[in-house]
Design a protein around this motif. Structure first.
Motif, PDB file in Angstrom:
ATOM      1  N   THR A   1       0.829  -1.203   0.000  1.00 26.02           N
ATOM      2  CA  THR A   1       0.000   0.000   0.000  1.00 26.02           C
ATOM      3  C   THR A   1       0.862   1.251   0.000  1.00 26.02           C
ATOM      4  O   THR A   1       0.590   2.207  -0.743  1.00 26.02           O
ATOM      5  CB  THR A   1      -0.930  -0.007   1.227  1.00 26.02           C
ATOM      6  OG1 THR A   1      -1.730  -1.186   1.194  1.00 26.02           O
ATOM      7  CG2 THR A   1      -1.829   1.215   1.244  1.00 26.02           C
ATOM      8  N   MET A   2       1.904   1.269   0.809  1.00 27.62           N
ATOM      9  CA  MET A   2       2.790   2.435   0.864  1.00 27.62           C
ATOM     10  C   MET A   2       3.512   2.637  -0.472  1.00 27.62           C
ATOM     11  O   MET A   2       3.660   3.767  -0.940  1.00 27.62           O
ATOM     12  CB  MET A   2       3.805   2.300   1.992  1.00 27.62           C
ATOM     13  CG  MET A   2       3.209   2.489   3.364  1.00 27.62           C
ATOM     14  SD  MET A   2       2.500   4.123   3.562  1.00 27.62           S
ATOM     15  CE  MET A   2       0.775   3.738   3.670  1.00 27.62           C
ATOM     16  N   ALA A   3       3.961   1.559  -1.090  1.00 31.25           N
ATOM     17  CA  ALA A   3       4.655   1.671  -2.378  1.00 31.25           C
ATOM     18  C   ALA A   3       3.716   2.223  -3.454  1.00 31.25           C
ATOM     19  O   ALA A   3       4.097   3.120  -4.220  1.00 31.25           O
ATOM     20  CB  ALA A   3       5.205   0.311  -2.800  1.00 31.25           C
ATOM     21  N   LEU A   4       2.493   1.699  -3.504  1.00 30.64           N
ATOM     22  CA  LEU A   4       1.530   2.198  -4.490  1.00 30.64           C
ATOM     23  C   LEU A   4       1.165   3.651  -4.226  1.00 30.64           C
ATOM     24  O   LEU A   4       0.986   4.437  -5.173  1.00 30.64           O
ATOM     25  CB  LEU A   4       0.274   1.327  -4.486  1.00 30.64           C
ATOM     26  CG  LEU A   4       0.439  -0.061  -5.089  1.00 30.64           C
ATOM     27  CD1 LEU A   4      -0.824  -0.897  -4.858  1.00 30.64           C
ATOM     28  CD2 LEU A   4       0.740   0.034  -6.567  1.00 30.64           C
ATOM     29  N   THR A   5       1.086   4.033  -2.961  1.00 30.85           N
ATOM     30  CA  THR A   5       0.784   5.420  -2.617  1.00 30.85           C
ATOM     31  C   THR A   5       1.900   6.343  -3.075  1.00 30.85           C
ATOM     32  O   THR A   5       1.651   7.414  -3.653  1.00 30.85           O
ATOM     33  CB  THR A   5       0.571   5.557  -1.098  1.00 30.85           C
ATOM     34  OG1 THR A   5      -0.509   4.699  -0.716  1.00 30.85           O
ATOM     35  CG2 THR A   5       0.257   6.978  -0.699  1.00 30.85           C
ATOM     36  N   MET A   6       3.137   5.937  -2.830  1.00 33.80           N
ATOM     37  CA  MET A   6       4.275   6.762  -3.239  1.00 33.80           C
ATOM     38  C   MET A   6       4.366   6.848  -4.770  1.00 33.80           C
ATOM     39  O   MET A   6       4.638   7.919  -5.318  1.00 33.80           O
ATOM     40  CB  MET A   6       5.578   6.219  -2.651  1.00 33.80           C
ATOM     41  CG  MET A   6       5.627   6.283  -1.136  1.00 33.80           C
ATOM     42  SD  MET A   6       5.303   7.926  -0.469  1.00 33.80           S
ATOM     43  CE  MET A   6       6.728   8.799  -1.043  1.00 33.80           C
ATOM     44  N   LEU A   7       4.161   5.746  -5.454  1.00 34.48           N
ATOM     45  CA  LEU A   7       4.171   5.768  -6.920  1.00 34.48           C
ATOM     46  C   LEU A   7       3.058   6.666  -7.460  1.00 34.48           C
ATOM     47  O   LEU A   7       3.284   7.438  -8.407  1.00 34.48           O
ATOM     48  CB  LEU A   7       4.025   4.355  -7.475  1.00 34.48           C
ATOM     49  CG  LEU A   7       5.262   3.472  -7.375  1.00 34.48           C
ATOM     50  CD1 LEU A   7       4.914   2.035  -7.742  1.00 34.48           C
ATOM     51  CD2 LEU A   7       6.363   3.998  -8.257  1.00 34.48           C
ATOM     52  N   GLY A   8       1.882   6.577  -6.874  1.00 29.45           N
ATOM     53  CA  GLY A   8       0.774   7.409  -7.305  1.00 29.45           C
ATOM     54  C   GLY A   8       1.040   8.885  -7.063  1.00 29.45           C
ATOM     55  O   GLY A   8       0.756   9.730  -7.921  1.00 29.45           O
ATOM     56  N   ALA A   9       1.600   9.223  -5.900  1.00 30.14           N
ATOM     57  CA  ALA A   9       1.915  10.624  -5.598  1.00 30.14           C
ATOM     58  C   ALA A   9       2.989  11.145  -6.549  1.00 30.14           C
ATOM     59  O   ALA A   9       2.902  12.285  -7.034  1.00 30.14           O
ATOM     60  CB  ALA A   9       2.371  10.752  -4.149  1.00 30.14           C
ATOM     61  N   GLY A  10       3.992  10.329  -6.825  1.00 25.21           N
ATOM     62  CA  GLY A  10       5.029  10.729  -7.780  1.00 25.21           C
ATOM     63  C   GLY A  10       4.465  10.956  -9.165  1.00 25.21           C
ATOM     64  O   GLY A  10       4.837  11.918  -9.859  1.00 25.21           O
ATOM     65  N   TYR A  11       3.544  10.110  -9.588  1.00 23.40           N
ATOM     66  CA  TYR A  11       2.934  10.265 -10.906  1.00 23.40           C
ATOM     67  C   TYR A  11       2.087  11.533 -10.980  1.00 23.40           C
ATOM     68  O   TYR A  11       2.088  12.227 -11.999  1.00 23.40           O
ATOM     69  CB  TYR A  11       2.092   9.026 -11.241  1.00 23.40           C
ATOM     70  CG  TYR A  11       1.511   9.060 -12.624  1.00 23.40           C
ATOM     71  CD1 TYR A  11       2.330   8.936 -13.740  1.00 23.40           C
ATOM     72  CD2 TYR A  11       0.151   9.220 -12.820  1.00 23.40           C
ATOM     73  CE1 TYR A  11       1.809   8.972 -15.015  1.00 23.40           C
ATOM     74  CE2 TYR A  11      -0.384   9.259 -14.096  1.00 23.40           C
ATOM     75  CZ  TYR A  11       0.452   9.133 -15.192  1.00 23.40           C
ATOM     76  OH  TYR A  11      -0.073   9.176 -16.456  1.00 23.40           O
TER      77      TYR A  11
END
Length: 83
Positions: free
Chosen positions: A58-68
């Motif tokens: 969940t944290m990895a997907l959140t960080m990837l989404g925020a970066g995108y």
């Protein structure tokens, strides 16, 4: 056709009416003990390895989404030159 429906009704009635009830163990006391013990872990990680994997994913997907989102905002702020 009616004979098949009648047979199906009999099978369904027999399956529901004569099935033996399974004994289900009450796992609540063990879960309460595990979640209430003071071992320094946050509550969302006390469930074990599966909770840790789910949390990290969940944290990895959140960080990837925020970066995108930041990337797309920067791309929209500086449009490409045509020509």
């Amino acid at each position: 056709m009616n004979r098949h429906i009648f047979a199906l009704q009999q099978v369904a009635r027999r399956t529901i009416g004569s099935s033996a009830r399974r004994q289900v163990d009450n796992k609540v006391p063990q879960k309460q003990k595990a979640f209430q013990e003071d071992n320094g872990l946050p509550i969302h990680l006390k469930g074990g390895t599966a909770d840790a994997v789910l949390y990290r994913t969940t944290m990895a997907l959140t960080m990837l989404g925020a970066g995108y989102v930041v990337y797309e905002l920067l791309k929209a702020a500086y449009p490409q030159k045509k020509g």
